[in-house]
Design a protein around this motif. Structure first.
Motif, PDB file in Angstrom:
ATOM      1  N   GLU A  93      87.165  99.193 119.828  1.00 12.78           N
ATOM      2  CA  GLU A  93      85.959 100.009 119.959  1.00 12.78           C
ATOM      3  C   GLU A  93      85.870 100.950 118.759  1.00 12.78           C
ATOM      4  O   GLU A  93      86.842 101.637 118.429  1.00 12.78           O
ATOM      5  CB  GLU A  93      85.993 100.805 121.256  1.00 12.78           C
ATOM      6  N   LEU A  94      84.716 100.965 118.117  1.00 15.42           N
ATOM      7  CA  LEU A  94      84.532 101.758 116.897  1.00 15.42           C
ATOM      8  C   LEU A  94      83.235 102.553 116.960  1.00 15.42           C
ATOM      9  O   LEU A  94      82.224 102.076 117.487  1.00 15.42           O
ATOM     10  CB  LEU A  94      84.473 100.842 115.668  1.00 15.42           C
ATOM     11  N   VAL A  95      83.281 103.753 116.422  1.00 13.19           N
ATOM     12  CA  VAL A  95      82.078 104.530 116.169  1.00 13.19           C
ATOM     13  C   VAL A  95      82.104 104.893 114.693  1.00 13.19           C
ATOM     14  O   VAL A  95      83.086 105.454 114.198  1.00 13.19           O
ATOM     15  CB  VAL A  95      82.002 105.803 117.031  1.00 13.19           C
ATOM     16  N   CYS A  96      81.037 104.553 113.995  1.00  8.46           N
ATOM     17  CA  CYS A  96      80.986 104.715 112.545  1.00  8.46           C
ATOM     18  C   CYS A  96      79.666 105.387 112.172  1.00  8.46           C
ATOM     19  O   CYS A  96      78.622 105.110 112.777  1.00  8.46           O
ATOM     20  CB  CYS A  96      81.088 103.335 111.889  1.00  8.46           C
ATOM     21  N   ARG A  97      79.717 106.288 111.203  1.00  7.55           N
ATOM     22  CA  ARG A  97      78.500 106.939 110.725  1.00  7.55           C
ATOM     23  C   ARG A  97      78.282 106.588 109.257  1.00  7.55           C
ATOM     24  O   ARG A  97      79.193 106.699 108.443  1.00  7.55           O
ATOM     25  CB  ARG A  97      78.598 108.456 110.892  1.00  7.55           C
ATOM     26  N   HIS A  98      77.069 106.151 108.940  1.00  4.33           N
ATOM     27  CA  HIS A  98      76.702 105.755 107.586  1.00  4.33           C
ATOM     28  C   HIS A  98      75.791 106.827 106.985  1.00  4.33           C
ATOM     29  O   HIS A  98      74.931 107.376 107.671  1.00  4.33           O
ATOM     30  CB  HIS A  98      75.976 104.404 107.596  1.00  4.33           C
TER      31      HIS A  98
END
Length: 258
Positions: free
Chosen positions: A140-145
């Protein structure tokens, strides 16, 4: 003869001064915009302020602002002033976009950060997102671009570690999870869901918008054969992104390339 030769050189140097001044003004304004010092919607100094700051003619300032308006970096409003334009990204509805390429197309620096990373078992809710009945191990990943200094997109992703075991040890330091998967794992089916929503408190904080602000949400489940590879939810501030697609009538053949 030496004196005669020196005169044209002096004139040549004089002719080059306006061009270098033009570049200096252009570079300064671009730097303020790309660094985020002047944010979207902010009014930039008016012409007479720039004339006084750079000790130049109105024509020089006007040429710079015209060039920037044509490049889409600012918006000029008659009798009001010039404002930093809010960049808008486009992506095709039926393709899997590379977020870095979207930001590059805006001529803004790109970066990303991993906000959350954990391994977990697939709950009933997560299995439904992946479209599987199997209790598979998940990453599970949360990524901000980012586009410049502004958050561009918030990414929530589930990766099926049974289908992609290498994802468990991938560092994602240089390459975002989505780009890494596109390069590493073949896929043949992608289910897309597109909707509008208001940003909840957590999304608003991470995207630096007000709670309840309109957002565009793209959800996608990607498969190889019958095995799900990944589920991703991409949340964009609604005024920064649009989806485009080209359709033909049913039964009509697509135009052939020339």
């Amino acid at each position: 003869m030496k004196g005669k030769a020196a005169a044209p050189q002096g004139k040549e140097r004089t002719r080059k001064v306006p061009a270098s001044l033009h570049q200096r003004i252009l570079g300064d304004i671009q730097g303020n915009i790309l660094s985020g010092r002047w944010g979207p919607g902010q009014r930039i100094p008016v012409e007479h302020e720039l004339m006084r700051q750079y000790r130049c003619s109105r024509m020089t300032v006007n040429k710079v602002l015209t060039q920037m308006a044509q490049a889409g970096m600012i918006e000029r409003r008659r009798k009001v002033g010039s404002f930093v334009r809010r960049p808008q990204s486009q992506s095709a509805v039926l393709s899997i976009p590379d977020i870095k390429a979207e930001v590059d197309a805006l001529n803004l620096p790109y970066r990303f950060e991993i906000l959350k990373r954990s391994k977990r078992a697939a709950s009933r809710e997560l299995r439904a997102l992946l479209g599987t009945d199997e209790s598979v191990p998940l990453l599970e990943l949360v990524c901000r671009h980012f586009a410049g200094d502004q958050p561009f997109c918030l990414e929530y992703r589930l990766v099926n570690l049974q289908a992609v075991p290498a994802a468990a040890t991938a560092d994602f330091d240089e390459t975002s999870p989505g780009a890494w998967l596109l390069r590493q794992v073949p896929w043949n089916v992608a289910d897309n869901r597109i909707r509008a929503t208001g940003a909840n408190a957590d999304e608003a904080a991470r995207l630096q918008v007000k709670s309840g602000s309109p957002c565009l949400v793209v959800e996608r489940t990607t498969r190889a054969a019958q095995s799900p590879i990944t589920f991703v939810r991409l949340t964009y501030p609604g005024n920064l992104h649009e989806l485009i697609a080209t359709f033909t009538p049913l039964g009509a053949s697509a135009p052939q390339p020339a």
